[in-house]
Design an enzyme around this catalytic site. Structure first.
Site, PDB file in Angstrom:
ATOM      1  N   GLY A  47      15.829  -4.381   5.800  1.00 45.48           N
ATOM      2  CA  GLY A  47      15.421  -5.470   4.914  1.00 45.48           C
ATOM      3  C   GLY A  47      14.213  -6.157   5.522  1.00 45.48           C
ATOM      4  CG  HIS A  48      13.011  -5.650   8.871  1.00 40.51           C
ATOM      5  ND1 HIS A  48      12.476  -4.555   9.500  1.00 40.51           N
ATOM      6  CD2 HIS A  48      14.298  -5.737   9.299  1.00 40.51           C
ATOM      7  CE1 HIS A  48      13.391  -4.025  10.289  1.00 40.51           C
ATOM      8  NE2 HIS A  48      14.516  -4.710  10.183  1.00 40.51           N
ATOM      9  CB  ALA A  49       7.577  -4.341   5.978  1.00 42.35           C
ATOM     10  NE  ARG A  94      11.281  -0.824   8.188  1.00 41.79           N
ATOM     11  CZ  ARG A  94      10.755  -0.182   9.225  1.00 41.79           C
ATOM     12  NH1 ARG A  94      11.511   0.194  10.217  1.00 41.79           N
ATOM     13  NH2 ARG A  94       9.458   0.006   9.294  1.00 41.79           N
ATOM     14  CB  VAL A 119       6.860  -8.571   6.519  1.00 41.62           C
ATOM     15  CG1 VAL A 119       6.706  -9.315   5.201  1.00 41.62           C
ATOM     16  CG2 VAL A 119       5.527  -8.440   7.225  1.00 41.62           C
TER      17      VAL A 119
END
Ligand code: TYD
Length: 131
Positions: A47-49, A94, A119
């Site tokens: 749950g982030h980039a 992802r 992010v």
């Protein structure tokens, strides 16, 4: 989409299998290794980039699914082989879910841990990092 599956060479004999990750099969220089284990099957990770980090994700044991999203196209990829790695470049959202019992998710990372290069907000990802 810039992701790709990497085959990890293995040596197999009657005593079992041994897989080797040498520098030339990973498209960055390795800075850090971490792994997820004891993950409940209904858990959701990621749950982030990342602005800087590139990574390779490997199902060392068991299986799970990785959702990769470049802001335009989304793909769901099941990882279930310790001889296969999923390369994820920078600026790619992802998520990881559907962990099997006993799953171990190994992550090879190109950077030290730095919360500032994460992010974690999808709207920010979409607005700032998708060309
Ligand atoms: P988090 O990024 O939420 O994990 P995931 O990508 O699997 O969803 O990280 C969980 C916690 O672990 C969070 O408090 C940050 C910490 N952490 C470190 O201290 N060092 C690391 O190298 C990583 C990847 C996470």
């Amino acid at each position: 989409m810039n992701i790709r599956l990497i085959d990890i060479p293995k040596v197999h004999d009657k005593r079992g299998s041994l897989a080797v990750i040498e520098r030339d099969i990973i498209p960055f220089s390795l800075k850090r290794v971490y792994y997820l284990f004891d993950v409940p099957s209904d858990s959701y990770r990621g749950g982030h980039a990342h602005k800087e980090q590139e990574s390779v994700i490997i199902a060392l044991s068991g299986s799970f699914e990785v959702i990769v999203d470049d802001g335009k196209v989304k793909e769901r990829i099941m990882l279930n082989k310790p001889t296969q790695g999923l390369y994820i470049p920078t600026n790619m959202w992802r998520e990881i879910d559907n962990f099997s019992s006993g799953a171990v998710c190994l992550v090879l990372a190109s950077t030290d841990y730095n919360e500032k290069e994460y992010v974690r907000d999808y709207k920010t990802f979409k607005s700032q990092f998708v060309g």
